[in-house]
Scaffold this active site. Structure first.
Site, PDB file in Angstrom:
ATOM      1  N   ASP A  96       0.692  -1.170  -0.076  1.00 26.96           N
ATOM      2  CA  ASP A  96       0.264   0.154   0.099  1.00 26.96           C
ATOM      3  C   ASP A  96       1.002   1.311   0.095  1.00 26.96           C
ATOM      4  OD1 ASP A  96      -2.332   1.072   0.070  1.00 26.96           O
ATOM      5  OD2 ASP A  96      -2.776   1.183   2.146  1.00 26.96           O
ATOM      6  N   HIS A  97       0.594   2.184  -0.681  1.00 23.81           N
ATOM      7  CA  HIS A  97       1.035   3.554  -0.748  1.00 23.81           C
ATOM      8  C   HIS A  97       2.483   3.599  -0.922  1.00 23.81           C
ATOM      9  CE1 HIS A  97      -2.312   6.140  -0.321  1.00 23.81           C
ATOM     10  NE2 HIS A  97      -2.867   5.380   0.672  1.00 23.81           N
ATOM     11  N   HIS A 192      -7.410   9.853   5.415  1.00 19.62           N
ATOM     12  CA  HIS A 192      -6.679   8.768   6.243  1.00 19.62           C
ATOM     13  C   HIS A 192      -6.885   9.047   7.819  1.00 19.62           C
ATOM     14  CE1 HIS A 192      -3.899   7.852   2.542  1.00 19.62           C
ATOM     15  NE2 HIS A 192      -4.847   6.794   2.832  1.00 19.62           N
ATOM     16  N   GLY A 193      -6.993   8.022   8.441  1.00 20.11           N
ATOM     17  CA  GLY A 193      -7.311   8.334   9.755  1.00 20.11           C
ATOM     18  C   GLY A 193      -8.574   8.618  10.501  1.00 20.11           C
ATOM     19  N   HIS A 220     -10.124   5.030  -0.447  1.00 19.61           N
ATOM     20  CA  HIS A 220      -9.043   5.203   0.753  1.00 19.61           C
ATOM     21  C   HIS A 220      -9.580   5.948   1.805  1.00 19.61           C
ATOM     22  CE1 HIS A 220      -5.164   4.169  -1.042  1.00 19.61           C
ATOM     23  NE2 HIS A 220      -5.821   3.674  -2.031  1.00 19.61           N
ATOM     24  N   GLY A 221      -9.162   5.617   3.142  1.00 13.79           N
ATOM     25  CA  GLY A 221      -9.393   6.596   4.365  1.00 13.79           C
ATOM     26  C   GLY A 221     -10.669   5.779   4.938  1.00 13.79           C
ATOM     27  N   GLY A 222     -10.773   4.542   4.882  1.00 11.73           N
ATOM     28  CA  GLY A 222     -11.958   3.839   5.220  1.00 11.73           C
ATOM     29  C   GLY A 222     -12.269   4.003   6.650  1.00 11.73           C
ATOM     30  N   ASN A 242      -9.949   0.654   1.449  1.00 14.21           N
ATOM     31  CA  ASN A 242      -8.788   0.431   2.431  1.00 14.21           C
ATOM     32  C   ASN A 242      -9.199   0.987   3.680  1.00 14.21           C
ATOM     33  OD1 ASN A 242      -7.785  -0.124   0.080  1.00 14.21           O
ATOM     34  ND2 ASN A 242      -6.033   1.488   0.203  1.00 14.21           N
ATOM     35  N   THR A 245      -6.565   2.466  10.107  1.00 15.60           N
ATOM     36  CA  THR A 245      -6.247   3.059  11.388  1.00 15.60           C
ATOM     37  C   THR A 245      -7.366   2.443  12.395  1.00 15.60           C
ATOM     38  OG1 THR A 245      -5.859   5.322  10.318  1.00 15.60           O
ATOM     39  CG2 THR A 245      -6.322   5.349  12.638  1.00 15.60           C
TER      40      THR A 245
END
Ligand code: 13P
Length: 293
Positions: A96-97, A192-193, A220-222, A242, A245
């Protein structure tokens, strides 16, 4: 395919496919989404694998670059292979990333099923060049490549206005058409987070992007996205989500509590016996949100 969605009894989340690309194409066509979790070691990996097994679903596990560097892609590949032996559903492994083309190549050589080359912080032209290199290297190995366009906010990604993060339809099309990348992560307002407020997802932009390219899209940032928005995005073309966190923060929080309680007698397997059910609870909760049909 609409009948499939309308009739929940027909939806199998553990259907097997010849290749991961076949899975993604089918998921995009049938509005399903592969739940993908960032993992860090054998314990959170175990929690994800067991949760997926108990909920009878395909699942992807993902290593961020620090995890791949610390353990080596080969070791993580072997770890996942070990779990695959005791699991009846497919488990896919993804890098990832990665902003490094070299690390993508190492993961491809180690047998990862999928890699992400993240050129979203670079110019469109540089992003295209990096992505092309990885696509070329991955193609003979049959490894799926994910690229990113627009930006996922959070974790130090500064944005001043919508145009700083929102993927433009023209750029999405340019990246997709000039690289032939398999799946595309798009900046549409997620972060994210943990987010102080609910992220404002630009569904209008998602609609335009989904109409512009046939590629499966990646959300992203689920962790911070409400269930209703996750499900709406899936219906609109998000074929991979995804989630990171919420998994590692649960792991760290309960590990700390148990270690503090045990004091000098803290012993990893006994600590983890107590932490694993907590990680599994959040993973299962997210699996239920994603596999909602
Ligand atoms: P969260 O950490 O917000 O769940 O996002 C994970 C992610 O998008 C990894 O690529």
């Amino acid at each position: 395919m609409d009948t499939l969605i309308d009739n929940p009894t027909q939806v199998a989340y553990n259907k097997k496919y010849d290749t991961l690309n076949d899975l993604f194409k089918d998921y995009r066509a049938s509005h399903k989404c592969l739940p993908s979790f960032n993992v860090n070691d054998n314990y959170d990996l175990k929690a994800v694998v067991e949760s997926a097994e108990e909920m009878e679903t395909n699942v992807m596990v993902m290593t961020y670059p620090p995890v791949a560097y610390l353990n080596s892609p080969e070791v993580f590949r072997s770890l996942v292979d070990g779990f695959k032996k005791v699991s009846s559903n497919p488990i896919y492994l993804h890098l990832d990333h990665s902003t490094s083309v070299d690390l993508c190549k190492q993961a491809i050589d180690a047998g990862y099923d999928s890699v992400m080359i993240d050129g979203s912080q670079s110019s469109l032209q540089e992003n295209i060049e990096m992505t092309k290199q990885v696509v070329e290297y991955a193609s003979s190995a049959g490894v799926v490549v994910e690229a990113e366009i627009g930006k996922i906010m959070g974790r130090g990604v500064e944005v001043k206005c919508d145009d700083d993060f929102l993927a433009s339809v023209a750029n999405v099309r340019a990246l997709y058409e000039s690289t032939g990348v398999d799946i595309v992560a798009v900046g549409i307002g997620t972060a994210h987070g943990f987010t102080p407020t609910e992220p404002k997802i630009h569904f209008d932009r998602l609609q335009e992007i989904a109409e512009a390219i046939p590629a499966p899209l990646v959300l992203h940032g689920g962790t911070g996205i409400p269930d209703a928005d996750i499900q709406k995005s899936i219906k609109m073309g998000m074929s991979k989500i995804n989630i990171g966190t919420i998994v590692h923060s649960t792991y760290m929080k309960y590990a700390k509590t148990e270690i503090d309680k045990a004091g000098d007698t803290a012993y990893p397997p006994f600590i983890m016996e107590k932490v694993l059910p907590e990680i599994k609870a959040v993973v299962k909760d997210r699996l239920a949100a994603v596999n909602f049909h």
